[in-house]
Design an enzyme around this catalytic site. Structure first.
Site, short mmCIF file in Angstrom:
data_model
loop_
_atom_site.label_atom_id
_atom_site.label_comp_id
_atom_site.label_asym_id
_atom_site.label_seq_id
_atom_site.Cartn_x
_atom_site.Cartn_y
_atom_site.Cartn_z
N TYR A 299 -7.32 -8.67 11.75
CA TYR A 299 -5.25 -8.45 11.99
C TYR A 299 -5.69 -9.50 13.86
O TYR A 299 -6.14 -8.86 14.20
CB TYR A 299 -5.09 -7.10 11.56
CG TYR A 299 -4.90 -6.38 10.46
CD1 TYR A 299 -3.78 -6.79 10.12
CD2 TYR A 299 -5.47 -6.06 10.01
CE1 TYR A 299 -3.33 -6.22 9.01
CE2 TYR A 299 -5.67 -5.49 8.74
CZ TYR A 299 -4.08 -5.33 7.92
OH TYR A 299 -3.79 -4.33 7.00
N GLU B 299 -12.87 -2.14 2.09
CA GLU B 299 -13.20 -1.22 4.00
C GLU B 299 -14.08 -0.41 3.82
O GLU B 299 -14.33 0.31 4.00
CB GLU B 299 -12.16 -0.99 4.91
CG GLU B 299 -11.17 -2.73 5.11
CD GLU B 299 -10.20 -2.54 6.16
OE1 GLU B 299 -9.70 -1.23 7.51
OE2 GLU B 299 -9.80 -2.94 6.58
N GLU C 160 0.84 -0.93 0.06
CA GLU C 160 -0.01 -0.47 0.16
C GLU C 160 0.96 0.98 0.49
O GLU C 160 1.81 1.14 0.15
CB GLU C 160 -0.74 -0.07 1.05
CG GLU C 160 -2.12 0.88 1.41
CD GLU C 160 -3.00 0.64 2.48
OE1 GLU C 160 -2.43 0.05 3.39
OE2 GLU C 160 -3.87 1.81 2.16
N GLU D 118 -6.42 -9.49 4.07
CA GLU D 118 -5.75 -8.32 4.91
C GLU D 118 -5.08 -9.42 6.28
O GLU D 118 -6.57 -9.41 6.64
CB GLU D 118 -5.78 -7.17 4.81
CG GLU D 118 -5.68 -6.05 3.79
CD GLU D 118 -6.04 -4.66 4.30
OE1 GLU D 118 -5.65 -4.32 5.05
OE2 GLU D 118 -6.84 -3.57 3.30
O1 AHR Z 1 -2.89 -2.71 5.75
C1 AHR Z 1 -3.17 -1.10 7.22
C2 AHR Z 1 -4.75 -0.97 6.49
O2 AHR Z 1 -5.35 -1.99 7.24
C3 AHR Z 1 -5.02 -0.93 5.55
O3 AHR Z 1 -5.21 0.37 4.69
C4 AHR Z 1 -6.97 -1.19 5.64
O4 AHR Z 1 -7.49 -1.27 4.77
C5 AHR Z 1 -6.81 -1.80 7.38
O5 AHR Z 1 -7.96 -1.02 8.05
#
Ligand code: AHR
Length: 488
Positions: free
Chosen positions: A239, A173, A25, A295
């Site tokens: 995450y 998102e 990114e 992600e």
């Molecule tokens: O990876 C960092 C951020 O995490 C990304 O830009 C977003 O899609 C997510 O919230």
């Protein structure tokens, strides 16, 4: 003693190589400095891409690379990133530190990077702040081989042939940074935007809808109800954060408690994938729509002294073991999970590579991805084993996690020991004679060890001693370790 049996004649489906995908990114020093330094740089580069980083990443056989975001994608206007670099407009990267983005890395540069890496491109379009026309024009610019103003503009900018583009995300998102939408509203927008993503190339575009956050089953339910016939894939973001959103925890300064909490939170990927897959099964029993976990990875507080908007963190054996747990979850759900993209490839979150000026260091996670390559497009095999479990925050964490696959006659077994203190003796039984084994392992003397620019080889693959007896292999995994065995 733990017994593990690999049933070498079983077939639990293909482990898609795209599960080993990456994400880059416009965030912090991922693109600029990390991957792209420009042709004029003193750092050795090919067409602006830094050679040390590209050469290291090539070793991973990266199947697919997602770009330009992330949150950045819904603020990105592709026209700003084409044409003569010096004339490209500047913008403020409002998501990530408010820094100036000069757009020197745009569409042409992204495809050049993919070419150098040998990775397939996966582009995420802008739904949040971009128009339908902008998105449809971008696809035509990139993929139309005939005579059209957009294709000719691409030619004028130096690219004669259309690029091959299969993977396309319709927003990112959109429940959050991509527009704070409700799922019903996003679904309507998705239907409209995707209509104008035309197929100009030989292979149809694989359209990926912006799917749920973690455990938001209302989002996946709504998209599956409204969009099943319009999408090829639905994304999921999850995450592993050992602390809270405000205080995520340090990437290197952590203790045993943090270790187990991290393992438990990594294991929650199982809950997210299984439950979203169950929603998908109700609307799509044929499994035509893939789950694209585009992600995932560990997310800690930024390294002290670094820009809070740059998400720069270090990487330890904790990241290796939690990543293996997660990859095994994707293997297990290979009937639905077609792609996953760890966040992010360079200098951001659970990175493969870190850079500082002209210096580069490979992280323990890089070495894990290198060791796991044998699973890519392998046929998953049934593995039976017994393992103790710990209970952390009400979540069951196995002491051992294992997955096996076969490709071209070779069996790959990956197995990790999540215990901080206890080694794990493993008796591996195969229903075939073992002729040769190559066993490599990642382990650390201390859980807080990491590879730094001055000490880059603290955590690198080492040979794991094993004894072979007919159809059996015995190994002892040290505490906090991950091993990959290639068996013939
Ligand atoms: O990876 C960092 C951020 O995490 C990304 O830009 C977003 O899609 C997510 O919230």
């Amino acid at each position: 003693m733990n017994k593990l049996k690999i049933k070498t004649n079983t077939d639990k489906g293909k482990i898609s190589r795209y599960i080993y995908g990456q994400f880059a990114e416009h965030l912090g020093r991922c693109i600029y400095e990390g991957l792209y330094v420009g042709e004029e740089s003193d750092i050795k580069n090919v067409n602006g891409m830094r050679s040390d980083v590209v050469n290291a990443l090539k070793e991973l056989d990266i199947p697919v690379l997602r770009w330009p975001g992330g949150c950045f994608a819904d603020d990105y206007h592709w026209r700003d990133g084409i044409g003569e670099r010096d004339k490209r407009p500047y913008m403020v990267n409002t998501n990530w530190g408010g820094v100036v983005e000069n757009n020197h890395f745009g569409t042409h540069e992204f495809f050049e990077l993919c070419d150098q890496l040998g990775a397939e491109p996966y582009i995420c379009g802008n739904v949040g702040s971009g128009s339908v026309k902008e998105m449809r024009d971008w696809v035509e610019y990139m993929t139309f081989g005939g005579d059209s103003p957009l294709a000719n503009e691409r030619r004028a900018n130096g690219r004669e042939e259309p690029w091959k583009l299969k993977w396309f995300g319709v927003g990112n998102e959109n429940w959050g940074c991509g527009g704070n939408m409700r799922p019903e509203y996003y679904s309507d927008l998705y239907r409209r935007y995707q209509t104008f993503i035309r197929n100009y190339g030989d292979e149809p575009i694989f359209k990926i809808a912006g799917g749920p956050d973690k455990f938001d089953y209302n989002w996946s339910e709504t998209l599956m109800r409204e969009l099943t016939q319009f999408m090829d894939g639905m994304s999921l973001h999850y995450y592993t954060i050992p602390g809270t959103w405000e205080n995520k925890g340090d990437s290197i300064d952590f203790d045993e408690r943090d270790w187990y909490v991290t393992m438990a939170r990594a294991m929650r990927m199982e809950e997210a994938v299984a439950n979203h897959a169950a929603v998908m099964d109700r609307y799509d029993p044929q499994k035509n729509v893939a789950l694209i976990v585009d992600e995932w990875g560990t997310w800690y507080d930024v390294m002290p002294g670094t820009n809070p908007g740059f998400l720069y963190q270090q990487n330890t054996i904790r990241d290796v073991v939690s990543a293996m747990l997660t990859l095994h979850i994707f293997h297990k759900h290979n009937d639905r999970v077609l792609m996953a993209n760890i966040a992010q490839m360079v200098n951001v979150l659970q990175a493969m590579v870190l850079t500082e000026g002209e210096k580069m260091v490979l992280t323990p996670t890089y070495y894990l991805f290198k060791l796991m390559k044998g699973h890519m497009d392998g046929q998953r095999l049934e593995v039976e084993y017994n393992s103790e479990e710990y209970e952390v925050e009400g979540i069951k964490v196995p002491k051992l996690s294992a997955s096996a696959s076969r490709r071209n006659g070779e069996i790959t077994l990956s197995v990790c020991n999540t215990s901080c203190n206890e080694p794990a003796r493993l008796d591996i039984d195969l229903d075939m004679t073992v002729n040769a084994v190559d066993a490599q392992m990642l382990a650390a003397d201390n859980m807080n060890d990491y590879n730094d620019f001055d000490e880059p080889d603290k955590i690198v693959p080492k040979e794991l001693e094993c004894s072979v007896n007919g159809q059996n292999i015995s190994v002892t995994l040290p505490p906090m370790s991950a091993a990959v065995l290639s068996i013939k």
